[in-house]
Design a protein around this motif. Structure first.
Motif, mmCIF file in Angstrom:
data_model
loop_
_atom_site.group_PDB
_atom_site.id
_atom_site.type_symbol
_atom_site.label_atom_id
_atom_site.label_comp_id
_atom_site.label_asym_id
_atom_site.label_seq_id
_atom_site.Cartn_x
_atom_site.Cartn_y
_atom_site.Cartn_z
ATOM 1 N N SER A 147 0.552 -0.940 0.052
ATOM 2 C CA SER A 147 0.055 -0.518 0.485
ATOM 3 C C SER A 147 1.313 1.033 -0.230
ATOM 4 O O SER A 147 0.719 2.417 -1.329
ATOM 5 C CB SER A 147 -0.601 -0.156 1.511
ATOM 6 O OG SER A 147 -1.893 -1.538 1.381
ATOM 7 N N MET A 151 0.658 3.703 -3.098
ATOM 8 C CA MET A 151 0.362 5.460 -2.693
ATOM 9 C C MET A 151 1.399 6.524 -2.924
ATOM 10 O O MET A 151 1.413 7.719 -3.026
ATOM 11 C CB MET A 151 0.017 5.576 -0.806
ATOM 12 C CG MET A 151 -1.189 4.761 -0.582
ATOM 13 S SD MET A 151 -2.415 5.146 -2.239
ATOM 14 C CE MET A 151 -2.577 7.418 -1.568
ATOM 15 N N LEU A 236 -9.821 10.417 -1.184
ATOM 16 C CA LEU A 236 -8.618 10.556 -1.772
ATOM 17 C C LEU A 236 -8.636 11.351 -3.120
ATOM 18 O O LEU A 236 -8.287 12.180 -3.340
ATOM 19 C CB LEU A 236 -8.297 9.835 -1.527
ATOM 20 C CG LEU A 236 -6.336 10.073 -1.868
ATOM 21 C CD1 LEU A 236 -5.715 10.675 -0.257
ATOM 22 C CD2 LEU A 236 -5.714 8.625 -1.721
ATOM 23 N N ALA A 266 1.606 12.981 0.993
ATOM 24 C CA ALA A 266 1.972 11.780 0.416
ATOM 25 C C ALA A 266 2.675 11.418 1.694
ATOM 26 O O ALA A 266 2.792 10.185 2.141
ATOM 27 C CB ALA A 266 2.762 11.331 -0.880
ATOM 28 N N THR A 269 0.768 9.761 4.645
ATOM 29 C CA THR A 269 0.599 8.411 3.710
ATOM 30 C C THR A 269 1.417 7.226 4.238
ATOM 31 O O THR A 269 1.363 6.502 5.026
ATOM 32 C CB THR A 269 -0.010 8.234 2.542
ATOM 33 O OG1 THR A 269 -1.072 9.038 2.229
ATOM 34 C CG2 THR A 269 -0.734 7.120 2.356
ATOM 35 N N THR A 296 -9.621 10.201 9.724
ATOM 36 C CA THR A 296 -9.914 10.741 8.510
ATOM 37 C C THR A 296 -11.352 11.986 8.729
ATOM 38 O O THR A 296 -11.247 13.008 8.472
ATOM 39 C CB THR A 296 -10.102 10.160 7.297
ATOM 40 O OG1 THR A 296 -11.013 9.183 7.774
ATOM 41 C CG2 THR A 296 -8.742 9.174 7.178
ATOM 42 N N THR A 325 -4.635 12.689 5.523
ATOM 43 C CA THR A 325 -3.439 11.590 4.170
ATOM 44 C C THR A 325 -2.681 10.494 5.109
ATOM 45 O O THR A 325 -2.662 9.373 4.835
ATOM 46 C CB THR A 325 -2.935 12.624 2.991
ATOM 47 O OG1 THR A 325 -2.138 13.192 3.664
ATOM 48 C CG2 THR A 325 -3.251 12.754 2.286
ATOM 49 N N PHE A 328 -5.564 7.683 5.694
ATOM 50 C CA PHE A 328 -5.720 7.460 5.095
ATOM 51 C C PHE A 328 -4.837 5.830 4.798
ATOM 52 O O PHE A 328 -4.987 4.830 4.931
ATOM 53 C CB PHE A 328 -5.601 7.737 4.027
ATOM 54 C CG PHE A 328 -6.267 6.378 3.219
ATOM 55 C CD1 PHE A 328 -7.551 6.539 2.340
ATOM 56 C CD2 PHE A 328 -5.122 6.417 1.397
ATOM 57 C CE1 PHE A 328 -7.654 5.498 1.451
ATOM 58 C CE2 PHE A 328 -5.971 5.607 0.486
ATOM 59 C CZ PHE A 328 -6.505 5.103 0.221
ATOM 60 N N GLY A 329 -3.614 6.110 5.540
ATOM 61 C CA GLY A 329 -2.595 5.755 5.265
ATOM 62 C C GLY A 329 -1.981 4.624 5.956
ATOM 63 O O GLY A 329 -1.739 3.438 6.287
#
Length: 414
Positions: A147, A151, A236, A266, A269, A296, A325, A328-329
């Motif tokens: 992942s 990303m 995202l 980024a 993430t 989030t 972000t 989301f990570g």
């Protein structure tokens, strides 16, 4: 449910090389999606066409990625993993070369569609290989690695494309992608053995494939986890498409300045993915997913509340989107691991549905920030908030309370 009886590579027997190759396969599709973006004006000039026609090539690639994952995941349950990975990487190289040599925009767009389908094999079958060889905490950690790589790739791809455009035309970008596909084909051939023995494969052709997917869709918790990750990725995509207009058009950043903001988010993430790898095991996967979703939601509620009260500044918006972000990570690897754990009896089908949910919902959300007539910080914030709230609702109403085997499964069975 946890899968038992799987092989997991012991240290020193090629596990590291396997994960590196699968990581490369996960990264090549994001590179194919974004690497040629700096060359859009050059493509318009080469084909004497419009920017809209060139943008259609991006949509074609995304459609190929979505359809390919839905189809190839279940097919790999019946035919095995290695042959599909070899075919996918080989055909990715071929269609990349067709893109490089395309004489017209029509040929180019069709080649992009087929390139997306071929590239999807690395994404969907790579996840299934991890599910075959690892279970529980080890599977979650390996999926987190994939992942993070997937990303990071969209951030690096435009930079790499820009460097290639500095020494050649946009066609050189696709030559580089063709070479990458060939290198991956060689790496798969050398270092990725078949992970699904014949006795564990599904027989029965298309009917069995559809039956497997139908059976998975009857599992409410799996549908819940699919919607959690799909809505998360939709958030995202809405951020990715809306943020250039917000940071450059409203806050006045240069393209370079925006690139730094995007890259720093980024990094959030990547850092969160590394943190997930350390926490997976001591902390239940479902609990980590809840944490990711809450981060989030909190970040976007804060952003929309600030904007509603008239506080619209670069630092506050940047910080809130960094929270998105970062959350989301954690959300992505946790939900991916849980989908594959619940669907462990048909990992290819589960992986295909996972990829399909991500790209379909993501593509649907991407244009929404601009629907009011122009993208603003508020329009982007509201769309992203709506997506993460839907993710939270799916987690609570469908995924429900975790079952013990799915959230604290055994380590790799030897």
């Amino acid at each position: 449910m946890a899968t038992v009886g799987r092989d997991s590579a012991a240290p020193g027997t090629g596990q590291g090389r396997l994960v590196v190759v699968l990581g490369g396969l996960s990264a090549v599709s994001p590179f194919a999606t974004d690497m040629y973006a700096p060359g859009f004006p050059g493509i318009v000039r080469s084909f004497g066409t419009t920017g809209t026609a060139v943008q259609l090539s991006l949509a074609a690639c995304l459609v190929g990625l979505a359809v390919g994952q839905v189809v190839l995941g279940p097919v790999s349950d019946a035919r095995g993993r290695r042959r599909l990975l070899l075919a996918g990487s080989g055909m990715f190289s071929v269609w990349s070369l067709v893109c490089a040599l395309a004489p017209s925009i029509a040929v180019f767009d069709v080649a992009r569609l087929l390139q997306g389908i071929a590239g999807s094999a690395g994404l969907v079958v790579g996840r299934a290989v991890i599910s075959d060889r690892f279970s529980g905490v080890q599977a979650a950690r390996q999926l987190a690695t994939l992942s993070v790589i997937a990303m990071t790739a969209p951030v690096l791809a435009p930079v790499a494309g820009g460097l290639l455009l500095g020494i050649g035309s946009w066609r050189l970008v696709f030559v580089a992608l063709a070479v990458t596909g060939l290198v991956l084909w060689l790496a798969v051939r050398a270092w990725v053995p078949e992970s699904l023995p014949a006795e564990r494969r599904r027989s029965g052709g298309l009917r069995a494939v559809l039956a497997a997917m139908g059976g998975l869709l009857r599992r409410r918790e799996l549908v819940g986890y699919l919607l959690v990750v799909g809505c998360g990725l939709a958030a995202l995509f809405a951020y990715i498409t809306g943020s250039p207009f917000v940071f450059q058009g409203i806050y006045g950043l240069s393209p370079t300045g925006y690139g730094l903001v995007f890259a720093s988010n980024a990094v959030g993430t990547v850092v969160a993915g590394a943190l997930f790898e350390r926490l997976a095991g001591p902390v239940r996967l479902h609990s980590l997913l809840v944490i990711g979703v809450l981060i989030t939601v909190a970040a976007m509620v804060t952003l929309v509340a600030l904007l509603a009260t008239g506080i619209s500044t670069l630092p506050t918006t940047w910080a809130c989107l960094f929270g998105l972000t970062f959350g989301f990570g954690i959300l992505l690897p946790a939900s991916t691991a849980l989908v594959l754990a619940v669907g462990s009896d048909a990992p290819g089908a589960a992986s295909g549905m996972l990829g399909g949910a991500q790209f379909v919902l993501g593509a649907a959300a991407a244009p929404l920030p601009g629907v009011p007539g122009g993208t603003t910080a508020m329009s982007m914030g509201v769309v992203v908030l709506g997506c993460v709230l839907l993710s939270a609702v799916a987690l609570v109403t469908l995924a429900g309370p975790p079952t013990a085997p799915a959230v604290r499964p055994c380590g790799p069975c030897r």
